[in-house]
Design an enzyme around this catalytic site. Structure first.
Site, PDB file in Angstrom:
ATOM      1  CD  GLU A  91      41.348 -49.611  27.036  1.00 16.86           C
ATOM      2  OE1 GLU A  91      41.061 -49.709  25.910  1.00 16.86           O
ATOM      3  OE2 GLU A  91      41.457 -48.443  27.541  1.00 16.86           O
ATOM      4  CB  CYS A 104      46.934 -48.129  35.958  1.00 11.51           C
ATOM      5  SG  CYS A 104      45.507 -46.929  36.113  1.00 11.51           S
ATOM      6  CB  CYS A 111      32.905 -44.610  35.097  1.00 15.82           C
ATOM      7  SG  CYS A 111      32.932 -44.041  36.723  1.00 15.82           S
ATOM      8  CB  CYS A 115      34.375 -36.868  35.067  1.00 14.13           C
ATOM      9  SG  CYS A 115      34.341 -37.453  36.905  1.00 14.13           S
ATOM     10  CB  CYS A 118      36.917 -39.251  32.544  1.00 12.84           C
ATOM     11  SG  CYS A 118      37.269 -40.964  32.829  1.00 12.84           S
ATOM     12  CB  SER A 188      42.144 -42.858  42.180  1.00 12.71           C
ATOM     13  OG  SER A 188      41.632 -41.336  41.984  1.00 12.71           O
ATOM     14  CB  CYS A 331      44.782 -40.058  34.112  1.00  9.88           C
ATOM     15  SG  CYS A 331      45.955 -40.691  35.431  1.00  9.88           S
TER      16      CYS A 331
HETATM   17  N1  SAH Z   1      37.086 -43.040  39.338  1.00  9.04           N
HETATM   18  C1  SAH Z   1      38.107 -42.736  40.133  1.00  9.04           C
HETATM   19  C2  SAH Z   1      39.533 -43.329  39.549  1.00  9.04           C
HETATM   20  C3  SAH Z   1      39.548 -43.563  37.935  1.00  9.04           C
HETATM   21  S1  SAH Z   1      39.930 -42.070  37.200  1.00  9.04           S
HETATM   22  C4  SAH Z   1      38.386 -41.102  40.054  1.00  9.04           C
HETATM   23  O1  SAH Z   1      37.842 -40.685  39.608  1.00  9.04           O
HETATM   24  O2  SAH Z   1      39.258 -40.925  40.810  1.00  9.04           O
HETATM   25  C5  SAH Z   1      41.656 -41.911  37.604  1.00  9.04           C
HETATM   26  C6  SAH Z   1      41.984 -40.346  37.676  1.00  9.04           C
HETATM   27  O3  SAH Z   1      42.335 -40.077  36.201  1.00  9.04           O
HETATM   28  C7  SAH Z   1      41.394 -39.272  38.230  1.00  9.04           C
HETATM   29  O4  SAH Z   1      41.923 -38.437  39.128  1.00  9.04           O
HETATM   30  C8  SAH Z   1      40.506 -38.598  37.262  1.00  9.04           C
HETATM   31  O5  SAH Z   1      40.233 -37.439  37.358  1.00  9.04           O
HETATM   32  C9  SAH Z   1      41.661 -38.393  36.177  1.00  9.04           C
HETATM   33  N2  SAH Z   1      41.491 -38.321  34.676  1.00  9.04           N
HETATM   34  C10 SAH Z   1      40.167 -38.726  34.157  1.00  9.04           C
HETATM   35  N3  SAH Z   1      40.186 -38.279  32.957  1.00  9.04           N
HETATM   36  C11 SAH Z   1      41.099 -37.609  32.644  1.00  9.04           C
HETATM   37  C12 SAH Z   1      41.909 -36.751  31.524  1.00  9.04           C
HETATM   38  N4  SAH Z   1      41.161 -36.999  30.270  1.00  9.04           N
HETATM   39  N5  SAH Z   1      43.248 -36.515  31.630  1.00  9.04           N
HETATM   40  C13 SAH Z   1      43.855 -36.561  32.753  1.00  9.04           C
HETATM   41  N6  SAH Z   1      43.306 -37.323  33.953  1.00  9.04           N
HETATM   42  C14 SAH Z   1      42.042 -37.665  33.876  1.00  9.04           C
HETATM   43 FE1  SF4 Z   2      34.568 -42.105  36.563  1.00  7.42          FE
HETATM   44 FE2  SF4 Z   2      36.835 -41.379  37.539  1.00  7.42          FE
HETATM   45 FE3  SF4 Z   2      36.258 -41.163  34.848  1.00  7.42          FE
HETATM   46 FE4  SF4 Z   2      34.892 -39.696  36.639  1.00  7.42          FE
HETATM   47  S1  SF4 Z   2      37.364 -39.610  36.381  1.00  7.42           S
HETATM   48  S2  SF4 Z   2      34.180 -40.677  35.078  1.00  7.42           S
HETATM   49  S3  SF4 Z   2      34.790 -41.055  38.506  1.00  7.42           S
HETATM   50  S4  SF4 Z   2      36.427 -42.852  35.978  1.00  7.42           S
END
Ligand code: SAH
Ligand code: SF4
Length: 341
Positions: A91, A104, A111, A115, A118, A188, A331
């Site tokens: 996506e 984006c 991934c 996290c 996410c 990021s 995000c």
């Molecule tokens: N893997 C990289 C880039 C992709 S995630 C990283 O983690 O930085 C991009 C951003 O989205 C990151 O700052 C991440 O923490 C944030 N993010 C992930 N899940 C989210 C959610 N459910 N709500 C808001 N931001 C989120």
């Molecule tokens: Fe991966 Fe970024 Fe999502 Fe963490 S926030 S699982 S590093 S995409």
């Protein structure tokens, strides 16, 4: 299998042309059609000879990926589902802002960092994207947009610093062939120390955003699992060095989770540990995802308080306006299986 041209720069297209006895200088015309005019059909490359067009058609393709779904949010942000050659999907999002548009982009299918807040992390990891698969997200979105997409953020699916070479090569092509200024590109990362160091040594003018989410080791181990191998104290030391070496201000991203990292002690810890780093903090309201672990979003009133307390101590701090959440394209809402969240 046909050779793909997206992902090659002018020089590489030139080398490729010489393989079938065409002069390398014609590559300039071809790369202009591809990257400047976003033309994918050789027939439309009217300043090339018929003979060359026929040869290209027989042996090559401009891009091999296609848009399989396009969903517009009520804020005019558009999410694209791109189908790749192996039928994986990825996506990407064209984020609409009144004065410009931002792409984006994703760097991996899924991934591995996982996290817990996410959707991408929770949907598992399949593979890294190739250079052409990263770039084609931009090209396909630009093709469908009336206005130029002038900014890039690597904030889609995946961890760009765990697909370093392909991400950096894509950036080079975005910059040199498509003409997007380095200062309009943001990577990021969840904080992969070894590759942030490599990036620092390249001394580029792009923006680096580090997904911090907590300055406390124990809590960060839980929120960003790679913290165990990339400890936050080392990460922050490197961030300071990075800002000094590149003269660029680092952004720390901080997803606000109720009762987890939004407490007074979290403010204190940020104030102490970010002290002396040339940085900016971006507080991110948590977007809801489908998850077994119950993680609640911090209410906006508390986010504002958190912001004010950091700002009162002299930290530049903003709250990110979420865009695209009505279509799950905000995000952290991008997952391998579309529609899962
Ligand atoms: N893997 C990289 C880039 C992709 S995630 C990283 O983690 O930085 C991009 C951003 O989205 C990151 O700052 C991440 O923490 C944030 N993010 C992930 N899940 C989210 C959610 N459910 N709500 C808001 N931001 C989120
Ligand atoms: Fe991966 Fe970024 Fe999502 Fe963490 S926030 S699982 S590093 S995409």
């Amino acid at each position: 299998m046909k050779e793909t041209l997206i992902g090659k720069d002018t020089k590489e297209i030139g080398t490729y042309l010489t393989e079938f006895n065409e002069p390398a200088y014609k590559a300039k015309q071809i790369s202009k059609w591809i990257y400047q005019k976003n033309v994918r059909n050789f027939e439309d490359m009217t300043d090339l000879s018929k003979d060359l067009r026929a040869k290209l058609l027989e042996n090559t393709q401009v891009g091999k990926n296609e848009v399989s779904l396009k969903t517009a949010s009520n804020d005019r942000t558009i999410k694209y589902l791109i189908k790749l050659e192996d039928n994986s999907t990825v996506e990407c999002v064209n984020i609409f802002q009144p004065d410009h548009q931002t792409a984006c982009l994703s760097t991996q299918v899924g991934c591995n960092v996982k996290c817990p807040f996410c959707a991408t992390g929770l949907s598992g990891f399949k593979r890294n994207l190739s250079v052409d698969e990263i770039l084609d997200q931009y090209m396909l979105m630009q093709k469908e947009s009336d206005d130029r997409i002038s900014q890039i953020v690597f904030m889609g699916m995946g961890e760009p610093m765990l697909n370093y070479d392909n991400t950096m090569r894509s950036i080079e092509i975005l910059n040199k062939e498509i003409g997007i200024g380095m200062r309009h590109i943001t990577i990021s990362t969840s904080g992969i120390i070894k590759n942030i160091r490599r990036l620092m040594e390249e001394k580029l003018q792009l923006n680096l955003a580090i997904s911090l989410h907590s300055a406390n080791s124990e809590l960060r181990n839980r929120l960003v699992t790679i913290n165990k191998q990339n400890p936050v104290y080392e990460l922050l030391r490197l961030a300071k060095e990075y800002a000094n070496v590149t003269k660029r201000r680092i952004t720390f991203e901080y997803v606000m989770l109720k009762g987890i990292n939004d407490r007074d002690q979290d403010i204190d810890e940020l104030l102490t540990k970010l002290n002396g780093i040339h940085c900016h903090i971006n507080l991110i309201p948590h977007n809801p995802i489908y998850s077994a672990e119950k993680l609640d979003a911090t209410p906006m009133s508390r986010i504002k308080e958190f912001q004010e307390e950091l700002a009162a101590k002299g930290f530049p701090v903003t709250v990110r306006m979420s865009r695209g959440s009505s279509t799950s394209s905000a995000c952290g809402q991008l997952s391998v299986i579309s529609g899962k969240n």
